[in-house]
Design an enzyme around this catalytic site. Structure first.
Site, short mmCIF file in Angstrom:
data_model
loop_
_atom_site.label_atom_id
_atom_site.label_comp_id
_atom_site.label_asym_id
_atom_site.label_seq_id
_atom_site.Cartn_x
_atom_site.Cartn_y
_atom_site.Cartn_z
N ASP A 158 31.56 27.33 -81.56
CA ASP A 158 30.92 26.28 -82.36
C ASP A 158 29.72 26.80 -83.16
OD1 ASP A 158 29.15 26.72 -80.33
OD2 ASP A 158 28.91 24.62 -79.76
N GLY A 159 29.48 28.11 -83.13
CA GLY A 159 28.41 28.70 -83.91
C GLY A 159 27.12 28.95 -83.15
N GLU A 160 27.02 28.48 -81.90
CA GLU A 160 25.81 28.73 -81.13
C GLU A 160 25.64 30.22 -80.86
OE1 GLU A 160 25.77 24.51 -78.61
OE2 GLU A 160 26.06 26.43 -77.57
N HIS A 164 2.24 35.20 -96.62
CA HIS A 164 2.01 34.51 -97.89
C HIS A 164 0.60 33.92 -97.95
CE1 HIS A 164 3.00 32.41 -101.56
NE2 HIS A 164 2.65 31.26 -101.02
N LYS A 198 -1.68 29.72 -114.89
CA LYS A 198 -0.44 28.99 -115.12
C LYS A 198 -0.49 27.63 -114.46
CE LYS A 198 2.50 30.31 -111.19
NZ LYS A 198 1.48 30.51 -110.21
N ASP A 214 10.65 35.19 -105.45
CA ASP A 214 11.75 34.34 -104.99
C ASP A 214 12.76 34.16 -106.12
OD1 ASP A 214 13.44 32.57 -103.79
OD2 ASP A 214 11.93 31.08 -103.29
N THR A 215 12.59 33.16 -106.94
CA THR A 215 13.53 32.94 -108.05
C THR A 215 13.17 33.76 -109.28
OG1 THR A 215 12.28 31.04 -108.86
CG2 THR A 215 14.04 30.60 -107.26
N GLY A 222 10.97 33.27 -111.52
CA GLY A 222 10.51 32.53 -112.68
C GLY A 222 9.09 32.90 -113.07
N THR A 223 8.19 32.94 -112.07
CA THR A 223 6.79 33.27 -112.34
C THR A 223 6.66 34.68 -112.90
OG1 THR A 223 5.95 31.78 -110.63
CG2 THR A 223 4.54 33.61 -111.25
#
Length: 328
Positions: free
Chosen positions: A43-45, A136, A199, A229-230, A232-233
């Site tokens: 079940d993924g456990e 972070h 910004k 991360d993405t 964008g910055t």
């Protein structure tokens, strides 16, 4: 020179998030990785078995809580519980990347502080110490009631720029006001001035560049952040720097999260090189030509040796060139 850790009670174990880095850390320490297995029930456990005695041992457990963050976090918590029940003397959790770190405070009503929740879970499971890299938010150290050794990646990034003589006519750029301290540290290593991207972020993972504070025209701009991360910055910042007259743009970070459109954005951006560490294990499709990876394995291995032998970790906060100059 730190004494050898061979034939001691030191044990190093790795879970599934970043086995290549764990092998580098173990090699730097001079001990083999411990024997364990991670399997799953139908079940993924998650089921974990420790295949050697660790009674009375000082265990260092390596696991980044990167994507898939919830699976890796559960692996970590279950392994800590297994180590505690197997009578390990000390359980030191080595987290090259600490997931959920961006949720470190309430910015809106009815919002969780998930970084604190993760700290609570690690302690309740049985962790005795945390060894982290470029959190972070540095105040996350205060979320723990156990010792936290907080390493930084900027000395390794500085080594790359100095080794390739990229500090000449350079300016170190923080992509936002919150990263100014990080940029100042790299600038000290490179003996370069700093600039700041001012910004406005209208919503999560969306950044809009407003202004550049500092002189960048005709200079090699080196952007530094704790994570991408993405992207964008970082890509908006790179374009803004080129528009302001920078001769070329390099980007660097400790944690290459690189989710969603990040790789496409970086590939199409004016960024000449992206320098990252291996705190997160990247699949092959995310390793692009303009990316350079530097390993944190020797740094974290040295930290483990120092912690085990009750030696200070402060010498790890200088870069190789700075240390060489101080020894002359």
């Amino acid at each position: 020179m730190t004494s050898s850790c061979a034939d001691s009670k030191l044990r190093i174990f790795s879970l599934n998030s970043n086995k290549p880095l764990a092998e580098k850390i173990a090699a730097a320490v001079g001990v083999p990785l411990g024997k364990s297995s991670v399997t799953r029930f139908s079940d993924g456990e998650i089921q974990i078995n420790i295949d050697e005695s660790i009674r009375g041992a000082d265990v260092f457990l390596i696991q980044s809580t990167s994507a898939p963050v919830n699976d890796n976090l559960m692996e970590l918590l279950i392994m800590i519980d297994a180590l505690r029940r197997a009578s390990a003397r000390n359980i030191n959790v080595v987290m090259p990347y600490y997931g959920y770190a961006r949720q470190d405070r309430k910015t809106r009503a009815r919002e969780p502080i998930t970084a604190k929740l993760v700290a609570n879970m690690l302690q309740r499971a049985g962790a005795d110490r945390i060894l982290a890299l470029d959190l972070h938010a540095p105040q996350i150290q205060g979320f723990f009631d156990i010792p936290v050794d907080h390493l930084v990646g900027s000395p390794l990034l500085a080594d790359y720029f100095l080794a390739n003589h990229l500090e000449e006519n350079a300016v170190v750029v923080s992509p936002d006001h919150g990263g100014v301290g990080r940029a100042r540290k790299l600038a000290q290593f490179l003996k370069a001035p700093i600039a700041i991207i001012d910004k406005r972020r209208p919503r999560a993972n969306v950044a809009e560049v407003m202004n550049i504070i500092g002189k960048v025209s005709g200079k090699r701009a080196i952007i530094i952040d704790d994570m991408i991360d993405t992207a964008g910055t970082i890509t908006l910042a790179a374009q803004a720097l080129m528009d302001a007259g920078a001769s070329e743009v390099y980007a660097s970070c400790t944690h290459p999260v690189l989710s969603g459109p990040a790789i496409e954005r970086i590939t199409k951006s004016p960024i000449k090189k992206l320098i990252v560490t291996d705190s997160i294990n990247l699949p092959q499709e995310k390793v692009i030509d303009k990316m350079v990876q530097v390993s944190v394995g020797p740094l974290m291995g040295d930290a483990i040796r120092r912690i085990y032998h009750d030696e200070p970790v402060s010498p790890l906060f200088i870069n190789r060139y700075q240390g060489h100059n101080q020894n002359q």
